[in-house]
Design a protein around this motif. Structure first.
Motif, short mmCIF file in Angstrom:
data_model
loop_
_atom_site.label_atom_id
_atom_site.label_comp_id
_atom_site.label_asym_id
_atom_site.label_seq_id
_atom_site.Cartn_x
_atom_site.Cartn_y
_atom_site.Cartn_z
N TRP A 79 8.62 6.30 -17.22
CA TRP A 79 9.59 6.32 -16.11
C TRP A 79 9.18 7.42 -15.14
N LYS A 80 9.05 7.06 -13.88
CA LYS A 80 8.68 8.05 -12.85
C LYS A 80 9.87 8.23 -11.92
N THR A 81 10.39 9.46 -11.85
CA THR A 81 11.58 9.67 -11.03
C THR A 81 11.18 10.06 -9.61
N GLY A 82 10.29 9.30 -9.06
CA GLY A 82 9.88 9.50 -7.67
C GLY A 82 9.57 8.13 -7.09
N LYS A 83 9.10 8.13 -5.85
CA LYS A 83 8.75 6.86 -5.22
C LYS A 83 7.33 6.44 -5.64
N ARG A 84 7.08 5.17 -5.57
CA ARG A 84 5.73 4.69 -5.86
C ARG A 84 4.78 5.24 -4.80
N PRO A 85 3.66 5.84 -5.20
CA PRO A 85 2.74 6.37 -4.19
C PRO A 85 2.31 5.27 -3.23
N ALA A 86 2.18 5.65 -1.96
CA ALA A 86 1.90 4.65 -0.92
C ALA A 86 0.48 4.11 -1.03
N THR A 87 -0.44 4.91 -1.58
CA THR A 87 -1.84 4.47 -1.64
C THR A 87 -2.32 4.49 -3.09
N GLU A 88 -3.41 3.74 -3.32
CA GLU A 88 -3.98 3.71 -4.67
C GLU A 88 -4.47 5.10 -5.07
N LYS A 89 -5.03 5.81 -4.06
CA LYS A 89 -5.53 7.16 -4.33
C LYS A 89 -4.38 8.08 -4.77
N GLY A 90 -3.22 7.92 -4.09
CA GLY A 90 -2.05 8.74 -4.43
C GLY A 90 -1.57 8.49 -5.85
N GLY A 91 -1.80 7.29 -6.34
CA GLY A 91 -1.33 6.97 -7.70
C GLY A 91 -2.42 7.12 -8.75
N ALA A 92 -3.59 7.65 -8.34
CA ALA A 92 -4.73 7.70 -9.27
C ALA A 92 -4.42 8.54 -10.51
N SER A 93 -3.73 9.66 -10.30
CA SER A 93 -3.49 10.51 -11.46
C SER A 93 -2.51 9.84 -12.43
#
Ligand code: SF4
Length: 319
Positions: free
Chosen positions: A199-213
């Protein structure tokens, strides 16, 4: 012991890594500087704390379902509110300075209170509402995915926020080092598949790079059932569920041979790096004055340890 968050700390700042993992700072250390570090290790910022409270409420919801009970949203939200108000009161009065040993049991130690940096206009009622929105986002997502609840109820085995340490804790060995995988929920499903949720209590990162970690983190988690319980990679799946918007966003992942290999390589090199630091510390060659500051001043501004670390920085470095 290795974990993804440990790796991320080392990447963000070597000094922070030292304070967090190598300083041997305890609340009863004779040295006041070490006692202060021990207290700062317990400090969390407001978003981290809100996230932790929401995770606890979700775990309570799932535990009740596991016991065959239905939980109305309002009773979950009320428990969330009560916990947050209790935590906030404890932190606002700086009780953590008088009773550092009771942080976690009686309340929280908030970064914003420790450093007198509570943004103006902050009200506990607003913070509770934000957390309630995240919990609502999860609740609606769960109701809108009857297959999730059905899978949960019929699972052969469930792990709901399992303790990260101790017998049977999720994780796997990398040589002599135990890699800890802090899953929020894991299910061995009735059809033989294995599924992990985070569960991530934030917004989905806008870019693939932002969600890489996040995707590296969940890939590491998926190695646990594969390496320890011998699930074939094809039977292991995972989801990141972002709760920072009214409608939760679910992103699913699978591991193939190539990605599993790549993930193992990332872990191996991170473990080797951590062991090098461990060895420096054991040999007595590691001195705080020889460790680099963070690259970014912004990293220092939001850092728990700035009161024990920033004194060594000059105004030339931090304006
Ligand atoms: S204050 Fe800056 S340099 Fe010091 S530990 Fe924190 S991030 Fe690192």
């Amino acid at each position: 012991m290795w974990s993804f968050s440990r790796d991320q700390t080392l990447r963000s700042c070597e000094r922070k890594y030292y304070f967090q993992y190598l300083s041997h700072a305890y609340l009863n250390s004779p040295d006041p500087w070490l006692r202060q570090i021990a207290l700062l290790k317990k400090v969390k910022n407001m978003p981290m704390w809100q996230g932790e409270c929401v995770h606890e409420a979700i775990a309570e919801f799932l535990t009740q379902i596991q016991g065959g009970r239905q939980v109305p949203f309002e009773s979950l939200a009320l428990a969330l509110q009560q916990r947050m108000v209790r935590d906030w009161t404890f932190s606002e009065k700086r009780q953590f300075r008088e009773e550092p040993g009771s942080v976690g049991r009686s309340g929280v130690a908030l970064f914003e209170h420790e450093y007198n940096e509570v943004p103006p206009e902050t009200q506990i009622a607003d913070l509770v509402n934000e957390a309630r929105e995240m919990l609502g986002s999860f609740y609606r997502w769960a109701q809108a995915h009857p297959s999730f609840l059905a899978d949960f109820k019929t699972a052969k085995r469930r792990w709901i926020e399992p303790p990260p340490w101790g017998d049977g804790a999720p994780g796997f060995a990398v040589g002599d080092v135990q890699a800890v995988t802090k899953v929020d929920l894991a299910l061995h499903l009735a059809d033989g598949q294995f599924r992990i949720y985070d569960w991530k209590t934030g917004k989905r990162p806008a870019t693939e790079k932002g969600g890489a970690s996040n995707s590296t983190q969940i890939s590491i988690y998926m190695l646990w059932p594969h390496l320890v319980m011998n699930f074939p990679l094809g039977k292991v799946g995972s989801s990141l569920v972002y709760l920072g918007e009214a409608q939760a966003q679910e992103v699913s992942f699978h591991l193939d041979e190539e990605l599993a290999l790549e993930t193992k390589q990332i872990i191996r090199s991170s473990v080797e790096q951590a062991q090098r630091w461990e060895n420096y510390a054991k040999s007595g060659r590691l001195k705080i004055e020889n460790i680099d500051f963070a690259d970014s001043v912004n990293e220092c501004r939001k850092c728990n340890y700035k009161s024990v670390c920033r004194a060594a920085l000059t105004r030339r470095v931090i304006p």
